[in-house]
Design an enzyme around this catalytic site. Sequence first.
Site, short mmCIF file in Angstrom:
data_model
loop_
_atom_site.label_atom_id
_atom_site.label_comp_id
_atom_site.label_asym_id
_atom_site.label_seq_id
_atom_site.Cartn_x
_atom_site.Cartn_y
_atom_site.Cartn_z
N ASP A 1 1.01 -1.06 -0.31
CA ASP A 1 0.40 -0.18 0.31
C ASP A 1 0.54 0.91 0.24
OD1 ASP A 1 1.00 0.56 2.67
OD2 ASP A 1 -1.30 -0.02 3.91
N ILE B 1 -15.36 -21.52 4.89
CA ILE B 1 -14.03 -20.66 5.88
C ILE B 1 -15.86 -20.32 7.33
CG2 ILE B 1 -14.00 -18.33 5.18
CD1 ILE B 1 -11.02 -18.96 6.62
N LYS C 1 -17.18 -31.34 13.83
CA LYS C 1 -17.68 -30.72 12.39
C LYS C 1 -16.46 -28.92 11.55
CE LYS C 1 -22.32 -31.83 12.14
NZ LYS C 1 -23.37 -31.87 11.68
#
Lengths: 143, 143, 143, 143
Positions: free
Chosen positions: C17, C60, C89
Amino acid sequence: MSRVTDYKVLVEWGDCDPAGIVFYPCYFRWFDYATDQLFDEAGLTKDDLIARYGVVGRPIAEATSRFLIPSRYRQRFVIRSRVESWQEKRFTVLHQGWRDEQLLFEGRETRVLGARHPEHPDRLRAIPIPADLRALFEGTGQA
Amino acid sequence: MSRVTDYKVLVEWGDCDPAGIVFYPCYFRWFDYATDQLFDEAGLTKDDLIARYGVVGRPIAEATSRFLIPSRYRQRFVIRSRVESWQEKRFTVLHQGWRDEQLLFEGRETRVLGARHPEHPDRLRAIPIPADLRALFEGTGQA
Amino acid sequence: MSRVTDYKVLVEWGDCDPAGIVFYPCYFRWFDYATDQLFDEAGLTKDDLIARYGVVGRPIAEATSRFLIPSRYRQRFVIRSRVESWQEKRFTVLHQGWRDEQLLFEGRETRVLGARHPEHPDRLRAIPIPADLRALFEGTGQA
Amino acid sequence: MSRVTDYKVLVEWGDCDPAGIVFYPCYFRWFDYATDQLFDEAGLTKDDLIARYGVVGRPIAEATSRFLIPSRYRQRFVIRSRVESWQEKRFTVLHQGWRDEQLLFEGRETRVLGARHPEHPDRLRAIPIPADLRALFEGTGQA
């Protein structure tokens, strides 16, 4: 017989769009990096450009690409890059994308060498291409 | 007098590079979005293209841009876009970047309309541009 | 002693940046790729996940990172990644960024294994982690 | 009752991955922009931060997000952001993504205010949060 570099790309998940192929602006990102690598291999990192020529950037003047064959997630290809032509204050880098024997895309970037403008230090001014800089990209026998 | 769209850009931090200006591949990202907006305003979302023409994508064949004036963090500009030319199986969108009265950059995308290949469903095949699709981009009196 | 992968990063111009350092969202992009590489090295490409477990994605659930030392253009580092914990899970991948002996950043991704929902084929449903899948990430003696 | 900003997102093609949903690192890009907007609306552009506090950046110390509902091409949502907590040298911005009445994701960025290090001008040093800066984010009655 100009200097040539091969920039290797592995297509990652985030490079691809919902059609499952590379989102085309990514190719220009890779062109930019391939040009960096070409200059690095010529011994001209961004620091060298400043120290030796007062060149603080290589602003893009024009970029173009033809897209022949799309690439998909986890495919690999090589971008083969070389300076294709030199003008007084510009040069054009040719980038060809290859996978096996297939040409995938062919792009060109035309750039200038930018030094600080003497009166407007926040602006850049294109300088004539130094002959010894140009020589670093020629006659290397690699291509 | 073809249909024109204005795509508004606010340059964000992540669009800029260490030189403080827009990293040039971002312009092509915005070209892609401006073309989406142009099609949307013509009443042709991606869903419409599938339903009405069996067109599942508008693959890019060629993209090019000249860069005249860089833009910096938090600057705004407009990308004014219109279909500049139609060929049998291709069309070219012109994208001009404007801030105040200044032309900042000028790009072009050449695209095809891609339908599923009848024998290779995972591949696309360019179809002739339907006349009624083309009409949606012409004669709107906006430009 | 779980399976570990090293994902190598060369910081490119477009990753940085105007402050001259990596724009932080890029780190999460690299985490995603490091997880891909970890699965690939375990013999579980995205194709394998579909074929063997009906798993069409690893959505995600949570991502986090602490940033200790910034990186700049053309610096290199390695992201060392391993599955840190398994729940019924979910699983969490730890990503540590190293340059020389310095820890640069430390991130975690928590993901699920997503199979097609039986009643809503356009949605995913988290499945229990198969024991034999988990075994591919354990006991490899690499760490 | 702290200052709140709404950052509007239209999901574009290049934000999405081959699964057709937003590639998750994009959310952190938007968090960064939402924080910029929050500061801008408080009257603290990056230029103001330099002029009034010698603060040349707001480096990220930690970023985290939970992802509840994915978003797809051309969907819209709002990121509602506010400073959630202030420590001596840190502050945490809460970012919540909303579409209609649904919470899509919830992220947090912890940042410092960075001034030039007196002995190492190329490095930053976190300064204590000025009380009058903090006041600009409090008691606005917007939330």
